[in-house]
Each structure stands twice: as C-alpha cells, then as structure tokens.
Design an enzyme around this catalytic site. Structure first.
Site, mmCIF file in Angstrom:
data_model
loop_
_atom_site.group_PDB
_atom_site.id
_atom_site.type_symbol
_atom_site.label_atom_id
_atom_site.label_comp_id
_atom_site.label_asym_id
_atom_site.label_seq_id
_atom_site.Cartn_x
_atom_site.Cartn_y
_atom_site.Cartn_z
ATOM 1 C CE1 TYR A 1 -17.188 25.075 13.211
ATOM 2 C CE2 TYR A 1 -19.186 25.025 11.888
ATOM 3 C CZ TYR A 1 -17.985 25.623 12.230
ATOM 4 O OH TYR A 1 -17.607 26.790 11.592
ATOM 5 C CB SER B 1 -20.621 28.804 11.578
ATOM 6 O OG SER B 1 -20.995 27.915 10.542
#
Length: 286
Positions: A152, A138
């Site tokens: 995250y 990501s």
C-alpha cells in the site's frame, strides 16, 4: 459580482473521505459529479439534483473506458474545474506473502487509476488553461516501517512521485496540482479488505498474526474526523477559511499523526545524509 460555482469531479464517493468531500462541496454551493464503482451504492448515499450528478466509474477499467466516462462527465455542465482522485484501496499484507500479483492489483487502483482519470481530464483543463487536480495519497508513503503497509505504501509513494512531476509539467498551462496526504481518519470500510492471507508462509506465521491483530484493532480508534479533513480540503481549494489569501499548496498533509510522521521521516533521512556525507560525496572523478 458573485463567483460562478466550481464543477467538481470526485472519484470514490460511496464511503470514506470521498463521501464527506461530496457533502462538504455541496454545502459550499458548488456542483458535483460523484462517481463510484456501483451505481446502486451511489444512489444509496445520494439523491441527484440540479447540484449533484451520479456516475458509474471504476478507475481500474482502463484508459479508453475512463476517457469515455470523462467525456460524459464534461457534458453535464460543460467543464470540470476540480478533479479529485480519491478512489483507492488498501491491501494490508506482508511483502513476501503478497508477492508481485497483489502488488500489481494494488497499483492498478492506487496508481494507474489515478493516471488514467487524470490524463482523461487533463486535455480539457490544458485547453482552458485552468483547473485544479487533487490527488489523495497517504502518509503511509512516509511510514514504511509499519509492518503490513508495504505494498500500500509503495503505491502511495509511486503516486506521490508521479503527482510531483505532473505538477511541474502542467503548471505551464496554469493547471494547479495538490497532493493530499491524510493520516488515520475514522471512516467506514477503511480496513474492510482485512489482512491478506492468500499465501501464508509458515516462517512468517508469528509476524503475520501480530500484524493482522494490529490492523484489526484500529477501526474505531482513529482520532481524525473525516468531515473536518474534507472541510479543510475544500477550504484550501476554494481559498476560504484558514486558507483565505494563500496559494494552493503543493502538499496538504492532514491529521496530527500525518504531520508527525512526515516530519519524522525527513528528519531520519536528513540525519543519515549528514552522518554519511563524507562517504556519499567522495565519489567524483579525481
């Protein structure tokens, strides 16, 4: 002479990018073993065929159960040409409120799940001296200034470093590795977890409320088309479209926002290195 279809094993295919990826791979004539945590959810999305097989696989099960599932997958068509580690989850939260417990839960899916699935498939690819491993990371690994993405982003930064090291090691066996770093794409359930509120600390109330409202406002506003993103991914793996005649890249950054965020991150780091080089380099023995 016609090229034999590739066999893809894809994790996390009941929604999001994974669902679009399965559909795109099938459209190219390749074979897919689509996996997910719920067989009912898989059957709600797909119908098995000579080209598509469905398999229950929870990437947080641990190495032994996952290794058994991979052996089962290898029995379907006798090989796995492309592994796509797509399964993952996000727990938006403030770092102090998340503590180490939620961080461990985050790492279980986004790091250890990738490790366990990859290491279950790797011996097969190593013995064949062929195969492609795709890890979906990501851009959040590079946009850590955004409040709420701390744990995250940490999981995606960890899997980034792990994947980079893996690529160097398995190249000795002609196994290729690509790290995909998507930006924001309009998919269902991307923000389904909601902002973590299991340990609210009064000192953070205002920031918590602001971050929570921001995350709640995102779904439906993303500019990225997930179908186009997965079309690009398949092009790159298969060497088609704009990727024709080009080597598989170590990184595939997807989305205008992701490209901008990666550039901005490295520009800031390089600027700090330049500004403080006199201090940083004055550290050798006299």
């Amino acid at each position: 002479m016609a090229t034999a279809p590739k066999v893809w094993l894809i994790t996390g295919t009941t929604s999001g990018l994974g669902k679009r990826l399965v559909n795109e791979v099938l459209a190219r004539g390749d074979l897919v073993i689509a996996t997910g945590r719920s067989i009912d959810s898989l059957k709600a999305q797909y119908e098995e065929s000579d080209q598509l097989k469905l398999m229950l696989l929870d990437v947080t099960e641990g190495p032994e159960p996952i290794a058994a599932k991979v052996q089962e997958a290898l029995g379907v068509w006798g090989r796995i040409d492309v592994l796509v580690n797509n399964a993952g989850i996000g727990y938006p939260s403030l770092i102090e409120e998340a503590g180490s417990a939620l961080l461990r839960k985050q790492m279980e899916a986004n790091l250890y799940g990738v490790v366990d699935v990859t290491l279950a498939v790797l011996p097969h690819m190593r013995e064949r001296k062929a195969g492609t491993i795709v890890v979906v990371g990501s851009r959040s690994a590079y946009k850590t200034e955004l409040i709420g993405v701390g744990i995250y982003g940490a999981s995606k930064a960890a899997v980034t470093a792990w994947t980079e090291s893996l690529a160097n090691e398995v190249a000795l066996f002609n196994v290729k590795v690509m790290l995909v770093q998507p930006g924001s794409f309009r998919t269902e359930g991307m923000y389904g977890q909601g902002f973590y509120n299991g340990n609210q600390i009064p000192a953070w109330n205002d920031i918590h409320a602001t971050a929570r409202a921001r995350f709640a406002s995102v779904p439906g506003t993303e500019k990225g088309d997930p179908a186009k993103a997965m079309r690009a991914l398949v092009d790159v793996v298969r060497g088609e479209g704009k990727a024709a005649g080009r080597e598989l890249p170590r990184y595939l950054v997807l989305g205008e926002d992701a490209v901008a965020d990666v550039r901005n991150k490295f520009a800031r780091v390089l600027q700090v290195v330049a500004d403080w080089e006199d201090v940083s380099t004055d550290t050798n023995f006299d």
